[in-house]
Write a protein that holds these residues in place. Structure first.
Motif, PDB file in Angstrom:
ATOM      1  N   UNK A  83      -8.488   0.786  -1.184  1.00 57.71           N
ATOM      2  CA  UNK A  83      -7.571   1.328  -2.061  1.00 57.71           C
ATOM      3  C   UNK A  83      -6.049   1.172  -1.749  1.00 57.71           C
ATOM      4  N   UNK A  84      -5.224   0.702  -2.583  1.00 55.64           N
ATOM      5  CA  UNK A  84      -3.811   0.361  -2.276  1.00 55.64           C
ATOM      6  C   UNK A  84      -2.989   1.620  -2.835  1.00 55.64           C
TER       7      UNK A  84
ATOM      8  N   UNK B 185       6.371   2.695   6.634  1.00 53.81           N
ATOM      9  CA  UNK B 185       7.823   3.329   6.446  1.00 53.81           C
ATOM     10  C   UNK B 185       7.561   4.278   5.610  1.00 53.81           C
ATOM     11  N   UNK B 186       8.489   5.493   5.569  1.00 53.18           N
ATOM     12  CA  UNK B 186       8.254   6.664   5.160  1.00 53.18           C
ATOM     13  C   UNK B 186       9.768   6.627   4.247  1.00 53.18           C
TER      14      UNK B 186
ATOM     15  N   UNK C 296       0.804  -1.124  -0.072  1.00 51.27           N
ATOM     16  CA  UNK C 296      -0.086  -0.262  -0.072  1.00 51.27           C
ATOM     17  C   UNK C 296       0.863   1.224   0.283  1.00 51.27           C
ATOM     18  N   UNK C 297       0.740   2.080  -0.899  1.00 50.33           N
ATOM     19  CA  UNK C 297       1.477   3.319  -0.988  1.00 50.33           C
ATOM     20  C   UNK C 297       0.532   4.580  -0.859  1.00 50.33           C
ATOM     21  N   UNK C 298       0.963   5.440  -0.236  1.00 49.34           N
ATOM     22  CA  UNK C 298       0.137   6.624   0.070  1.00 49.34           C
ATOM     23  C   UNK C 298       0.985   7.735   0.079  1.00 49.34           C
TER      24      UNK C 298
ATOM     25  N   UNK D 164       3.182   0.367   3.172  1.00 44.48           N
ATOM     26  CA  UNK D 164       2.901  -0.729   4.019  1.00 44.48           C
ATOM     27  C   UNK D 164       2.654  -1.778   3.549  1.00 44.48           C
ATOM     28  N   UNK D 165       3.407  -3.069   3.764  1.00 45.87           N
ATOM     29  CA  UNK D 165       3.515  -4.258   3.025  1.00 45.87           C
ATOM     30  C   UNK D 165       2.324  -5.183   3.647  1.00 45.87           C
TER      31      UNK D 165
END
Length: 225
Positions: free
Chosen positions: A141-142, A202-203, A2-4, A194-195
């Motif tokens: 949503x990812x 993680x940032x 997941x990428x934000x 986040x995996x």
């Protein structure tokens, strides 16, 4: 994974030194509008979800990207900036005029203190940031693109990197130092990921030389254990 993608709004009238009437309706400057356009141009791929703060400067920044990806789902979440000073006494004041109040607030370092009606405590503010991360983790949503504010975004990163066990005076002092050391410029931001198999975020850094977030060039940022 997941990428934000987290983006601070473009330059606002308050950022440029103008007096403002209230904390929620501060407009973008012409420079801020151009920063919003550069962010939109750098997004690259269609987000599965676009999220914005209810404050007008964040929504106006998001609108530039929404116009490029009109079919992307859009939601407003409670990720507005930290309002720690009494809004009524801040009416028609500048950042410079509020400096003494700001310095006193942070020197007091009381996480539960509320300055007046319409303000929130540091505890409440951190709680909103925690709730934001929880909502991200459970959202289907990812690939999510978020438009928010400098202090809010820094709180998200601080929670991930510092992992505070309790929000006391020392945590508040640490946050303030972190926020100053990791200032997020207007129109810039970073990515948290986040995996699927991991409960830890993680940032990553994500700022380009033009003052806009470059969402395709990421470098890992070291995080405290």
């Amino acid at each position: 994974m997941k990428n934000v993608r987290l983006v601070r709004h473009g330059e606002s009238a308050a950022n440029a030194g103008a007096a403002t009437l209230d904390h929620a309706s501060i407009p973008l400057t012409e420079k801020g509008v151009e920063q919003a356009k550069r962010v939109a141009q750098s997004v690259g791929r269609v987000p599965e979800l676009i999220v914005a703060s209810p404050f007008s400067r964040a929504r106006a920044t998001a609108d530039a990207t929404i116009s490029v990806f009109p079919d992307a789902p859009f939601e407003t979440w409670p990720i507005e900036e930290f309002t720690y000073l009494d809004p009524t006494r801040c009416v028609n004041t500048t950042v410079g005029q509020r400096k003494a109040w700001v310095d006193h607030y942070w020197a007091n370092a009381d996480p539960s203190y509320i300055d007046g009606e319409g303000a929130e405590s540091f505890l409440e503010f951190v709680g909103r940031a925690r709730s934001f991360l929880d909502r991200l983790a459970t959202h289907p949503a990812q690939d999510i693109l978020v438009f928010s504010h400098g202090q809010f975004l820094n709180t998200v990163a601080w929670l991930i990197e510092r992992k505070p066990l309790q929000i006391d005076a020392q945590a508040m002092i640490d946050w303030r130092r972190y926020e100053i050391d990791n200032h997020v410029p207007n129109g810039c931001g970073f990515v948290v990921s986040r995996a699927f198999s991991d409960s830890l975020w993680t940032v990553s850094d994500s700022v380009d030389i033009y003052g806009a977030v470059n969402l395709n060039m990421l470098q890992a940022r070291s995080c405290m254990p």
